[in-house]
Design a protein around this motif. Structure first.
Motif, PDB file in Angstrom:
ATOM      1  N   THR A  29       0.805  -1.221   0.000  1.00  0.00           N
ATOM      2  CA  THR A  29       0.000   0.000   0.000  1.00  0.00           C
ATOM      3  C   THR A  29       0.836   1.268   0.000  1.00  0.00           C
ATOM      4  N   PRO A  71      -3.444  -8.013   8.419  1.00  0.00           N
ATOM      5  CA  PRO A  71      -4.153  -6.842   7.877  1.00  0.00           C
ATOM      6  C   PRO A  71      -4.882  -6.068   8.970  1.00  0.00           C
ATOM      7  N   THR A  73      -7.786  -4.980   8.943  1.00  0.00           N
ATOM      8  CA  THR A  73      -9.146  -5.493   9.117  1.00  0.00           C
ATOM      9  C   THR A  73      -9.191  -6.571  10.193  1.00  0.00           C
ATOM     10  N   SER A  95      -9.020   3.190   2.982  1.00  0.00           N
ATOM     11  CA  SER A  95     -10.265   2.575   2.526  1.00  0.00           C
ATOM     12  C   SER A  95     -10.333   1.118   2.978  1.00  0.00           C
ATOM     13  N   PRO A  96     -11.517   0.483   2.864  1.00  0.00           N
ATOM     14  CA  PRO A  96     -11.597  -0.954   3.199  1.00  0.00           C
ATOM     15  C   PRO A  96     -10.603  -1.804   2.420  1.00  0.00           C
ATOM     16  N   GLN A  97     -10.369  -1.453   1.170  1.00  0.00           N
ATOM     17  CA  GLN A  97      -9.426  -2.238   0.369  1.00  0.00           C
ATOM     18  C   GLN A  97      -8.014  -2.156   0.949  1.00  0.00           C
ATOM     19  N   ILE A  98      -7.604  -0.953   1.368  1.00  0.00           N
ATOM     20  CA  ILE A  98      -6.278  -0.788   1.955  1.00  0.00           C
ATOM     21  C   ILE A  98      -6.199  -1.491   3.300  1.00  0.00           C
ATOM     22  N   ARG A  99      -7.263  -1.412   4.108  1.00  0.00           N
ATOM     23  CA  ARG A  99      -7.269  -2.088   5.413  1.00  0.00           C
ATOM     24  C   ARG A  99      -7.211  -3.604   5.250  1.00  0.00           C
ATOM     25  N   ASN A 100      -7.702  -4.109   4.139  1.00  0.00           N
ATOM     26  CA  ASN A 100      -7.625  -5.553   3.888  1.00  0.00           C
ATOM     27  C   ASN A 100      -6.233  -6.008   3.456  1.00  0.00           C
ATOM     28  N   ARG A 101      -5.393  -5.078   3.041  1.00  0.00           N
ATOM     29  CA  ARG A 101      -4.062  -5.421   2.552  1.00  0.00           C
ATOM     30  C   ARG A 101      -2.942  -4.956   3.482  1.00  0.00           C
TER      31      ARG A 101
END
Length: 295
Positions: A29, A71, A73, A95-101
């Motif tokens: 990220t 992650p 999340t 964002s949720p996508q970044i928090r997932n990675r």
């Protein structure tokens, strides 16, 4: 650019020893943004995504060992009781996508003063587990940051995990940004109450060349709470005490003017965050103490 993809931890350490300039990548990220904007062009990328242990955590009797690539999340979903300050900080990450990675290891490796995890790690008293083919060492978080986007890792070392004491009291995190979501902090503040040792720890982000603690503010508040018997009596902290704590927090900062905010605004905002988060954590502590006495 060469791309290395080790299958296990020992293979990763061997690759890092052979290629000391290799840039580790897991969530990607931060690294991929720099590469995409041509701000960075490493000779070697070291992909750590096949190493499962980096995405695992272990809750012990007194500490949590958190893999470098867990992650955000999962921290939010699974560790909000043990690591409430870090979980709150994780909620604010992009964002949720970044928090997932993204994970804590990436924040530490990048060592950007604006990283959201840093204030919580400082306030919580984290230790960074760094490893190389030469062995493993634990680095106190206060010694980890050495300059703007610089840390104390040796060229052949990788971050394996962080060790954080399980929360024994309330913790809070708050940040100021130019909008409500997906924002890089103008400034950020973390606080943790440690009733077992009768101490308070803090963390400041995006308001100095490195993430820092407000040590003078901590020492003042620790003395005020002890002298007033507040840990035992659970009384409300006097407004004058809270204001002086906030002033000392603001005074600890060494901010700059940039596109996100002025130095003066950052100092002012830090004082506001310090006063508010102190109030929130102390109200929670007082509530817990009342419940214990009434049980």
């Amino acid at each position: 650019m060469d791309f290395l993809r080790p299958a296990g931890w020992e293979e990763a350490l061997a690759a890092k020893a052979e290629h000391p300039t290799a840039v580790p990548i897991a969530g990607g990220t931060d690294v991929m943004v720099e590469i995409n904007f041509d701000h960075r062009r490493p000779d070697v990328l070291l992909d750590l995504n096949r190493i499962g242990e980096l995405q695992e955590w272990e809750v012990g009797d007194e500490t949590v060992r958190l893999g470098a690539s867990v992650p955000y999340t999962r921290i939010i979903e699974n560790l909000r009781s043990e690591l409430p300050g870090l979980a709150l900080a994780a909620h604010t990450v992009a964002s949720p996508q970044i928090r997932n990675r993204g994970g804590v290891g990436g924040n530490l490796g990048t060592a950007s003063p604006a990283g959201d995890a840093h204030p919580a790690l400082l306030a919580g008293g984290c230790q960074v587990e760094a490893a190389s083919v030469r062995g493993t060492r634990l680095i106190p978080i206060d010694e980890f940051y050495t300059g703007v986007k610089r840390n104390c890792l040796a060229p052949d070392e990788l971050i394996r995990a962080v060790h954080l004491p399980k929360a024994d009291g309330p913790q809070q995190f708050s940040k100021v940004g130019t909008r409500n979501a997906m924002v890089i902090a103008v400034c950020a503040f973390g606080i943790a109450l440690h009733p077992k040792t009768r101490t308070v720890r803090t963390g400041i982000g995006s308001a100095a060349p490195t993430p820092i603690r407000a040590t003078a503010a901590e020492e003042f508040l620790n003395a005020a709470l002890e002298e007033g018997g507040f840990w035992e009596n659970g009384k409300i902290i006097p407004p004058a005490t809270a204001r002086h704590f906030a002033e000392l927090v603001a005074g600890a900062a060494n901010p700059i003017d940039d596109v996100r905010g002025t130095a003066a605004y950052r100092r002012h905002a830090l004082g506001v965050l310090a006063r508010r988060t102190l109030g929130w954590t102390w109200d929670e502590y007082r509530g817990n103490e009342r419940n214990i006495r009434c049980a």
